[in-house]
Design an enzyme around this catalytic site. Structure first.
Site, PDB file in Angstrom:
ATOM      1  CG  HIS A 185      -2.069  -0.935   1.116  1.00  0.00           C
ATOM      2  ND1 HIS A 185      -1.937  -2.276   1.378  1.00  0.00           N
ATOM      3  CD2 HIS A 185      -3.372  -0.743   0.765  1.00  0.00           C
ATOM      4  CE1 HIS A 185      -3.105  -2.876   1.199  1.00  0.00           C
ATOM      5  NE2 HIS A 185      -3.987  -1.965   0.827  1.00  0.00           N
TER       6      HIS A 185
ATOM      7  CE  LYS B 238      -3.527  -0.649   4.969  1.00  0.00           C
ATOM      8  NZ  LYS B 238      -4.835  -0.042   5.304  1.00  0.00           N
TER       9      LYS B 238
END
Length: 230
Positions: free
Chosen positions: A120, A124
């Site tokens: 990600h 995040k």
């Protein structure tokens, strides 16, 4: 995520956005007008949203991740009063990945080592992703045993055991979300992969869940229920 949800909802003539909520806002005026609340916030805010929804009999869609086991238990208690769709990922493709992962694990059996890899964007805050955690849950459920989740490997780890699921979290750039499940055995390897290039796939799925959940009885559901995969 909120802006993407609103943008997608505005393109759907069957939907109306009655309000947006940030932490600290008065929830009641908006929730009283709504058929469903979609929560993409922080793990420590979901319980408050669930309580207010239950008080007003408003359906709830939860896309927030990072909840502790205690938080999950407290939030789940409201399922007796309102219908809740709770999923780590609302992408139709990812939920197909969940289904395929279960089927592959059932077919391949215990002779394959299991690894989960996710990547990600650098912003995040939680790891592993809720989607990766759900993939591991599915694998352990099919094996019908308590498999140890091994988060990465470093140093002299010894040989890999058959009682573990490797979990690897990568972070960098602006990656929306990549997930892979690897089944590895002597002589062959099967990989199931999903890559998201736009947050709209999650938003469309969450809106689809909201339209579905308002027609359901109180209970706890996930996207496989919404998509009819169960």
């Amino acid at each position: 995520m909120g802006q993407t949800l609103v943008a997608c909802a505005e393109r759907n003539s069957d939907l109306k956005v009655v309000g947006q909520i940030d932490l600290g806002d008065d929830l009641l005026p908006i929730i009283r007008e709504a058929d469903a609340l979609i929560d993409f916030s922080f793990h420590d805010a979901t319980r408050q949203f669930a309580a207010v929804c239950a008080e007003n009999r408003t359906a709830l869609v939860i896309g927030t991740t990072g909840h502790s086991a205690g938080e999950k238990a407290l939030i789940s208690d409201w399922k007796s009063q309102i219908p809740i769709v709770w999923a780590p990922n609302f992408s139709t493709g990812v939920n197909t990945l969940f289904w395929l992962t279960r089927k592959a694990a059932e077919i391949l059996g215990a002779g394959f080592d299991l690894e989960v890899v996710e990547m990600h964007h650098r912003m995040k805050k939680d790891a592993p992703s809720g989607t990766a955690a759900r993939l591991a849950e599915i694998l352990a459920d099919v094996r019908n045993e308590q498999l140890v989740i091994r988060h990465g490997r470093h140093g002299i780890t010894g040989e890999r055991t058959t009682a573990e699921i490797g979990m690897h979290s990568l972070r960098g750039g602006d990656v929306v979300g990549d997930h892979a499940v690897i089944f590895a055995a002597s002589g062959e390897r099967l990989e199931l992969t999903h890559k998201a290039s736009s947050r709209e796939s999650f938003a469309r799925g969450a809106l689809r869940a909201a339209q579905w959940v308002v027609r359901q009885k109180p209970g706890l559901y996930d996207m496989e229920d919404v998509l009819g995969l169960k």
